[in-house]
Design a protein around this motif. Structure first.
Motif, PDB file in Angstrom:
ATOM      1  N   UNK A  81       0.832  -1.202   0.000  1.00 51.40           N
ATOM      2  CA  UNK A  81       0.000   0.000   0.000  1.00 51.40           C
ATOM      3  C   UNK A  81       0.866   1.250   0.000  1.00 51.40           C
ATOM      4  N   UNK A  82       1.794   1.334   0.951  1.00 50.09           N
ATOM      5  CA  UNK A  82       2.616   2.534   1.064  1.00 50.09           C
ATOM      6  C   UNK A  82       3.504   2.731  -0.155  1.00 50.09           C
ATOM      7  N   UNK A  83       3.977   1.650  -0.745  1.00 52.45           N
ATOM      8  CA  UNK A  83       4.810   1.758  -1.947  1.00 52.45           C
ATOM      9  C   UNK A  83       4.009   2.266  -3.147  1.00 52.45           C
ATOM     10  N   UNK A  84       2.684   2.117  -3.098  1.00 49.33           N
ATOM     11  CA  UNK A  84       1.855   2.602  -4.202  1.00 49.33           C
ATOM     12  C   UNK A  84       1.603   4.103  -4.117  1.00 49.33           C
ATOM     13  N   UNK A  85       1.884   4.721  -2.972  1.00 49.04           N
ATOM     14  CA  UNK A  85       1.557   6.139  -2.793  1.00 49.04           C
ATOM     15  C   UNK A  85       2.571   7.095  -3.396  1.00 49.04           C
ATOM     16  N   UNK A  86       3.904   6.894  -3.210  1.00 50.39           N
ATOM     17  CA  UNK A  86       4.799   7.784  -3.945  1.00 50.39           C
ATOM     18  C   UNK A  86       4.671   7.434  -5.427  1.00 50.39           C
ATOM     19  N   UNK A  87       4.369   8.410  -6.200  1.00 55.77           N
ATOM     20  CA  UNK A  87       4.139   8.141  -7.617  1.00 55.77           C
ATOM     21  C   UNK A  87       2.664   7.958  -7.943  1.00 55.77           C
ATOM     22  N   UNK A  88       1.781   8.009  -6.920  1.00 58.40           N
ATOM     23  CA  UNK A  88       0.336   7.942  -7.179  1.00 58.40           C
ATOM     24  C   UNK A  88      -0.034   9.085  -8.113  1.00 58.40           C
ATOM     25  N   UNK A  89      -0.697   8.747  -9.184  1.00 57.71           N
ATOM     26  CA  UNK A  89      -1.072   9.755 -10.168  1.00 57.71           C
ATOM     27  C   UNK A  89      -2.575   9.971 -10.176  1.00 57.71           C
ATOM     28  N   UNK A  90      -2.956  11.236 -10.203  1.00 59.86           N
ATOM     29  CA  UNK A  90      -4.363  11.584 -10.367  1.00 59.86           C
ATOM     30  C   UNK A  90      -4.736  11.245 -11.802  1.00 59.86           C
ATOM     31  N   UNK A  91      -5.702  10.359 -11.968  1.00 62.12           N
ATOM     32  CA  UNK A  91      -6.145   9.987 -13.308  1.00 62.12           C
ATOM     33  C   UNK A  91      -6.806  11.176 -13.999  1.00 62.12           C
ATOM     34  N   UNK A  92      -7.470  11.998 -13.164  1.00 67.16           N
ATOM     35  CA  UNK A  92      -8.190  13.148 -13.709  1.00 67.16           C
ATOM     36  C   UNK A  92      -8.500  14.093 -12.554  1.00 67.16           C
ATOM     37  N   UNK A  93      -8.403  15.419 -12.802  1.00 68.38           N
ATOM     38  CA  UNK A  93      -8.866  16.393 -11.823  1.00 68.38           C
ATOM     39  C   UNK A  93     -10.355  16.554 -12.046  1.00 68.38           C
ATOM     40  N   UNK A  94     -11.140  16.463 -10.965  1.00 67.31           N
ATOM     41  CA  UNK A  94     -12.586  16.471 -11.089  1.00 67.31           C
ATOM     42  C   UNK A  94     -13.227  17.794 -10.706  1.00 67.31           C
ATOM     43  N   UNK A  95     -12.473  18.704 -10.126  1.00 70.25           N
ATOM     44  CA  UNK A  95     -13.022  20.008  -9.785  1.00 70.25           C
ATOM     45  C   UNK A  95     -12.763  20.351  -8.336  1.00 70.25           C
TER      46      UNK A  95
END
Length: 171
Positions: A81-95
């Motif tokens: 879980x923690x390794x997935x957070x650095x580099x987590x990318x927003x797929x899309x800004x929703x507002x």
């Protein structure tokens, strides 16, 4: 008047597309080896009231639950879980967070999961709130590193962790 509105709308779409191409969608940059503590609060939709899991990182794949006592942690799952957070990318800004148009379900009573990380050398903790699903694409999310927007976070391991606290428990 119609042409002016149409032109403004087209211009806005061009600007949003341009900004989407130049903005880095990465939510977090940190070294997982510097994580000292992780606090997860949520699962109210599963447990009936907010459940808090406070974890201290001793080493890679080695975590101890500070709260609740006696919770046997599966260090490999927490590390994944923690390794997935650095580099987590927003797929899309929703507002904007203040926009009522999103049914983001970002409150604990709505089933959201709040993740806070204490990173050695950083003054402020990293906060991530995983809210309700956005179709099949992912989850509505907010972060103190994405200041004003709700964004779409990919499901991946977040879906498993958000499902129940026992996912992080050692079998």
């Amino acid at each position: 008047e119609f042409r002016r509105v149409l032109f403004r709308s087209a211009r806005q779409n061009i600007i949003e597309a341009f900004l989407g191409n130049i903005l880095d969608p990465t939510v977090y940059f940190f070294d997982i080896n510097k994580v000292k503590m992780a606090k997860l609060v949520g699962w109210q939709d599963v447990t009936g009231s907010p459940f808090t899991l406070e974890l201290e990182r001793k080493a890679a794949n080695d975590y101890v639950a500070k709260s609740p006592s006696g919770f046997k942690v599966d260090g490999t799952k927490v590390e994944t879980l923690l390794a997935s957070l650095p580099g987590l990318k927003a797929e899309k800004l929703l507002g904007p967070k203040s926009s009522p148009k999103h049914e983001a379900k970002l409150g604990l009573s709505d089933g959201a999961l709040e993740i806070s990380l204490t990173i050695d050398g950083d003054k402020d903790p990293y906060h991530l709130t995983i809210g309700g699903p956005s179709g099949m694409e992912g989850f509505h999310a907010t972060s103190n590193k994405v200041l004003s927007d709700i964004f779409l976070a990919p499901k991946g391991i977040l879906e498993q962790v958000k499902s129940k606290p026992a996912f992080l428990k050692k079998d």
